[in-house]
Motif scaffolding. Structure first.
Motif, PDB file in Angstrom:
ATOM      1  N   ILE A 261      -5.934 -17.549 -24.710  1.00 28.44           N
ATOM      2  CA  ILE A 261      -6.963 -18.683 -23.802  1.00 28.44           C
ATOM      3  C   ILE A 261      -5.948 -19.528 -25.026  1.00 28.44           C
ATOM      4  O   ILE A 261      -6.771 -20.441 -24.388  1.00 28.44           O
ATOM      5  CB  ILE A 261      -8.058 -17.986 -24.886  1.00 28.44           C
ATOM      6  CG1 ILE A 261      -8.220 -16.964 -23.682  1.00 28.44           C
ATOM      7  CG2 ILE A 261      -9.462 -18.345 -24.613  1.00 28.44           C
ATOM      8  CD1 ILE A 261      -9.321 -15.008 -23.861  1.00 28.44           C
ATOM      9  N   GLY A 262      -5.568 -19.201 -26.258  1.00 26.95           N
ATOM     10  CA  GLY A 262      -5.578 -20.519 -26.973  1.00 26.95           C
ATOM     11  C   GLY A 262      -4.774 -21.382 -26.375  1.00 26.95           C
ATOM     12  O   GLY A 262      -4.557 -22.520 -26.803  1.00 26.95           O
ATOM     13  N   ARG A 263      -3.418 -20.761 -25.696  1.00 33.48           N
ATOM     14  CA  ARG A 263      -2.825 -21.576 -25.057  1.00 33.48           C
ATOM     15  C   ARG A 263      -3.395 -22.683 -24.635  1.00 33.48           C
ATOM     16  O   ARG A 263      -2.568 -23.850 -24.022  1.00 33.48           O
ATOM     17  CB  ARG A 263      -1.143 -20.588 -24.898  1.00 33.48           C
ATOM     18  CG  ARG A 263      -0.295 -21.645 -23.904  1.00 33.48           C
ATOM     19  CD  ARG A 263       0.865 -20.771 -23.411  1.00 33.48           C
ATOM     20  NE  ARG A 263       0.036 -19.554 -21.920  1.00 33.48           N
ATOM     21  CZ  ARG A 263       0.432 -20.550 -21.103  1.00 33.48           C
ATOM     22  NH1 ARG A 263       0.454 -21.937 -20.489  1.00 33.48           N
ATOM     23  NH2 ARG A 263       0.151 -19.687 -19.837  1.00 33.48           N
ATOM     24  N   GLN A 264      -3.926 -21.975 -23.745  1.00 31.80           N
ATOM     25  CA  GLN A 264      -4.737 -22.506 -21.877  1.00 31.80           C
ATOM     26  C   GLN A 264      -5.396 -23.855 -23.441  1.00 31.80           C
ATOM     27  O   GLN A 264      -5.865 -25.016 -22.538  1.00 31.80           O
ATOM     28  CB  GLN A 264      -5.120 -21.891 -21.360  1.00 31.80           C
ATOM     29  CG  GLN A 264      -4.626 -20.880 -20.611  1.00 31.80           C
ATOM     30  CD  GLN A 264      -5.578 -19.782 -19.761  1.00 31.80           C
ATOM     31  OE1 GLN A 264      -6.971 -20.001 -19.729  1.00 31.80           O
ATOM     32  NE2 GLN A 264      -5.057 -19.343 -18.971  1.00 31.80           N
ATOM     33  N   ARG A 265      -6.209 -23.734 -24.170  1.00 26.32           N
ATOM     34  CA  ARG A 265      -6.335 -24.506 -24.807  1.00 26.32           C
ATOM     35  C   ARG A 265      -5.830 -25.519 -25.215  1.00 26.32           C
ATOM     36  O   ARG A 265      -6.725 -26.862 -25.295  1.00 26.32           O
ATOM     37  CB  ARG A 265      -7.551 -24.322 -26.262  1.00 26.32           C
ATOM     38  CG  ARG A 265      -8.358 -24.909 -26.850  1.00 26.32           C
ATOM     39  CD  ARG A 265      -9.085 -24.326 -28.044  1.00 26.32           C
ATOM     40  NE  ARG A 265      -8.248 -23.736 -29.239  1.00 26.32           N
ATOM     41  CZ  ARG A 265      -7.814 -24.173 -30.496  1.00 26.32           C
ATOM     42  NH1 ARG A 265      -7.956 -25.321 -30.202  1.00 26.32           N
ATOM     43  NH2 ARG A 265      -6.636 -23.691 -30.789  1.00 26.32           N
ATOM     44  N   ILE A 266      -4.900 -25.676 -25.466  1.00 28.30           N
ATOM     45  CA  ILE A 266      -3.818 -26.436 -25.924  1.00 28.30           C
ATOM     46  C   ILE A 266      -3.012 -27.332 -25.485  1.00 28.30           C
ATOM     47  O   ILE A 266      -2.273 -28.779 -25.231  1.00 28.30           O
ATOM     48  CB  ILE A 266      -3.173 -26.103 -27.708  1.00 28.30           C
ATOM     49  CG1 ILE A 266      -1.579 -24.927 -26.711  1.00 28.30           C
ATOM     50  CG2 ILE A 266      -4.027 -25.134 -28.636  1.00 28.30           C
ATOM     51  CD1 ILE A 266      -1.143 -24.258 -27.975  1.00 28.30           C
ATOM     52  N   GLU A 267      -2.798 -26.603 -23.863  1.00 28.38           N
ATOM     53  CA  GLU A 267      -1.872 -27.702 -22.937  1.00 28.38           C
ATOM     54  C   GLU A 267      -2.667 -28.685 -22.702  1.00 28.38           C
ATOM     55  O   GLU A 267      -1.381 -29.312 -22.503  1.00 28.38           O
ATOM     56  CB  GLU A 267      -1.888 -26.117 -21.774  1.00 28.38           C
ATOM     57  CG  GLU A 267      -1.053 -25.134 -22.113  1.00 28.38           C
ATOM     58  CD  GLU A 267      -0.928 -24.691 -20.353  1.00 28.38           C
ATOM     59  OE1 GLU A 267      -1.526 -24.197 -20.020  1.00 28.38           O
ATOM     60  OE2 GLU A 267       0.565 -23.981 -20.253  1.00 28.38           O
ATOM     61  N   PRO A 268      -3.717 -28.628 -22.448  1.00 33.30           N
ATOM     62  CA  PRO A 268      -4.054 -30.725 -22.432  1.00 33.30           C
ATOM     63  C   PRO A 268      -3.271 -31.728 -23.297  1.00 33.30           C
ATOM     64  O   PRO A 268      -3.204 -32.599 -22.375  1.00 33.30           O
ATOM     65  CB  PRO A 268      -5.402 -30.348 -22.166  1.00 33.30           C
ATOM     66  CG  PRO A 268      -6.053 -28.694 -21.690  1.00 33.30           C
ATOM     67  CD  PRO A 268      -4.867 -27.890 -22.591  1.00 33.30           C
TER      68      PRO A 268
END
Length: 619
Positions: free
Chosen positions: A566-573
């Protein structure tokens, strides 16, 4: 001629007078491509070795080389190497343990130490093990760990290295003039020196294993995940240390540390980065190492720390993104890592480190003493929310999941141990599980092995935990592999207890050195160590007796992996944004931009936001 060996027999009494605790019989001089080095034959209970201490592998990182990448050492005149057991340590915070000798600490510290079994001969082609010490990237030294047992019993060359620590090793201004990660660059430069010079000592540069514990294990995993390091080593062992999302510093904490440093050194307000760096390079080194302390990193009434400038960071060269947020096993990031043999493991009581971060302020706030227990309120109100906020953002339902999972019924001791497990799981065990699976998944080209230490050592190298704490603690395997008497004094009672662990020690040494020589720890007269695979995830339990098990903590791994994802998806943008801006002139720009829009939309951003973003790019 390079590699020419000449031996000078010295009067025994003249050497023993300056080398204590060992039987020194003669001096050895070896010519390397970097110049002549002097070592000493040492005879111990474990056998005879030749020890070369304080050999420079890079130019002194002082003056205008402070906060810069290391430069290769120039070929020297005369001899390098000292007769003492301890090389100079890198500048650091240092609080000597009672009864220990005060070391020499200096900024000129980029040295390594080489330990060779038996005689020196270029024809021996011995495997090489390179030890990277721990200490949270802020303390320690290579020569603290005496590898005589590994060298003499395992018939390998061991090299221990220094690297810059604290701000001198990891301070960053997020500018090409001061981009950070100099401690990692030091390790890489040491490995390059070994490639070029170890043959003169009888070592094989094509059979190099890097291994380390705690921050040293974390450093090993960082090095293994840097594709440019291909060819510098062929195997890696991580002991209670692994890259994970919080092991890579963030911009906010880096800025916080920089502000502290510049204000306290009166280097703030310079006209540009070059002038600021010039100011910092002109200061006495103590002004740098003492400017920001551990207390400055602590967040009030929290168990997290703001350690920017003291940890590896995203510099755009060695580390291009937060590699603690893992990707698919077949991502290009892991190509080199999956080509080497890999071993990783932890103790079952890594959570003891959590106790060291619980300040008296926190104990007063929750009205408890760690000598007696750790309350569930600390987990549910502070530890879990702090972790989730740092990794995945403010997601209360994830904090509640952690609270529910680690808050068990039972007696006070059992509940306290389970709460400590949370820290050990997210900082050590689960990151190890994840990287082992990435390495093993569909990989037929290299070997993967896992271990779990459950045997409590008679010599604790960190603060002895409360009586209620169960399990093997951080660093418990180290006395089985090294002579650790330089780290802290060892009593006769402890020494006798350690002697009773001789069989376990010999077995570990055989496992570790077999892995270094063959990529497989197995050998004669020792318990078979099954390889780690995605079907059974088998591992070895280091205890008395040694035995095997499989699938270590699957539920904890699934929970913490999901939070990290979930954290990785948060920082991807944000990462995608930076990549698109960098590639704005590329022919695939519009295609990339549309993919970026899709990602934004899935993460809750509106199409209006995208239009505004396009306008900004075109201005």
């Amino acid at each position: 001629m390079i590699g020419l060996l000449k031996t000078k027999i010295l009067a025994l009494f003249s050497v023993v007078s300056i080398v204590k605790g060992v039987n020194v019989t003669n001096a050895i001089e070896v010519e390397t491509p970097s110049g002549w080095v002097k070592g000493y034959n040492i005879t111990t209970e474990e056998g005879q070795i030749t020890r070369f201490v304080q050999i420079p592998y890079a130019q002194p990182p002082v003056g205008n080389l402070r906060f810069k990448k290391p430069l290769p050492v120039r070929k020297w005149e005369g001899f390098q190497g000292i007769s003492d057991e301890q090389a100079t340590w890198c500048s650091q915070w240092y609080y000597p343990a009672p009864g220990t000798k005060m070391p020499k600490i200096d900024e000129d510290c980029l040295f390594l130490n080489i330990y060779v079994p038996g005689r020196i001969s270029m024809d021996r082609n011995l495997s090489v093990m390179v030890w990277i010490h721990g200490g949270g990237f802020v303390s320690g030294a290579g020569s603290l760990y005496n590898p005589i047992k590994l060298v003499s019993k395992g018939d390998v060359i061991v090299v221990t290295i220094n690297y810059r620590l604290g701000l001198l090793g990891f301070f960053t201004m997020n500018d090409p003039l001061a981009s950070g990660n100099n401690g990692l660059w030091d390790m890489i430069e040491a490995l390059r020196w070994i490639q070029n010079n170890i043959g003169a000592f009888g070592g094989n540069p094509k059979s190099v294993t890097i291994f380390g514990q705690s921050a040293g294990g974390g450093a090993v995993s960082f090095l293994a995940l840097i594709p440019q390091n291909e060819g510098l080593f062929q195997r890696a062992i991580c002991q209670s240390g692994m890259v994970y999302s919080l092991a890579v510093s963030n911009r906010k904490s880096e800025k916080r540390t920089m502000d502290f440093l510049l204000e306290r050194t009166r280097c703030k307000g310079k006209q540009d980065v070059a002038k600021t760096l010039e100011c910092l390079q002109g200061l006495p080194v103590e002004n740098i190492t003492n400017a920001v302390t551990f207390m400055d990193m602590l967040v009030p009434l929290n168990l997290t720390i703001e350690a920017g400038g003291f940890l590896p960071s995203i510099d755009g060269e060695l580390i291009k993104e937060n590699i603690g947020y893992t990707k698919s096993f077949d991502d290009e990031l892991y190509r080199f890592f999956r080509s080497i043999d890999f071993m990783s493991g932890t103790t079952d009581g890594e959570g003891v480190i959590m106790l060291q971060s619980i300040t008296q302020e926190v104990q007063n706030y929750y009205n408890f003493s760690i000598a007696e227990k750790v309350p569930s309120s600390l987990l549910c109100e502070m530890a879990a929310p702090g972790y989730v906020a740092s990794v995945a953002g403010n997601v209360p339902e994830l904090s509640q999941e952690i609270c529910d999972f680690y808050n068990i019924t039972g007696d006070t001791d059992a509940k306290s141990n389970k709460i400590c497990e949370f820290y050990g799981d997210y900082a050590f065990l689960v990151p190890s599980n994840i990287l082992l699976s990435i390495h093993a998944n569909g990989n037929s080209k290299s070997e993967t092995f896992q271990f779990l230490v459950t045997r409590r050592s008679p010599i604790a190298l960190i603060q002895t935990p409360p009586s209620w704490f169960k399990g093997s603690i951080h660093g418990d395997e180290l006395p089985l592999l090294f002579n650790v008497s330089s780290i802290r004094p060892i009593s006769e009672v402890e020494l006798e207890s350690l002697k009773r662990e001789k069989k376990l020690s010999d077995t570990l040494i055989q496992y570790w050195t077999n892995f270094a020589k063959f990529g497989n720890p197995n050998g004669e007269n020792i318990t078979e160590w099954p390889s780690y695979d995605m079907n059974n995830k088998r591992y070895i339990v280091i205890d008395n007796p040694i035995h095997t098990s499989e699938n270590l903590k699957p539920r904890a791994t699934d929970l913490l992996m999901r939070i990290t994802e979930i954290g990785r998806q948060r920082i991807e943008p944000a990462v995608s944004s930076a990549n698109i801006l960098h590639n704005v002139k590329s022919p695939n720009f519009l295609k990339d931009l549309w993919s970026f829009h899709a990602n934004l939309f899935q993460n809750g951003f509106s199409f209006i936001y995208l239009l505004c973003y396009i306008l900004l790019l075109l201005l």
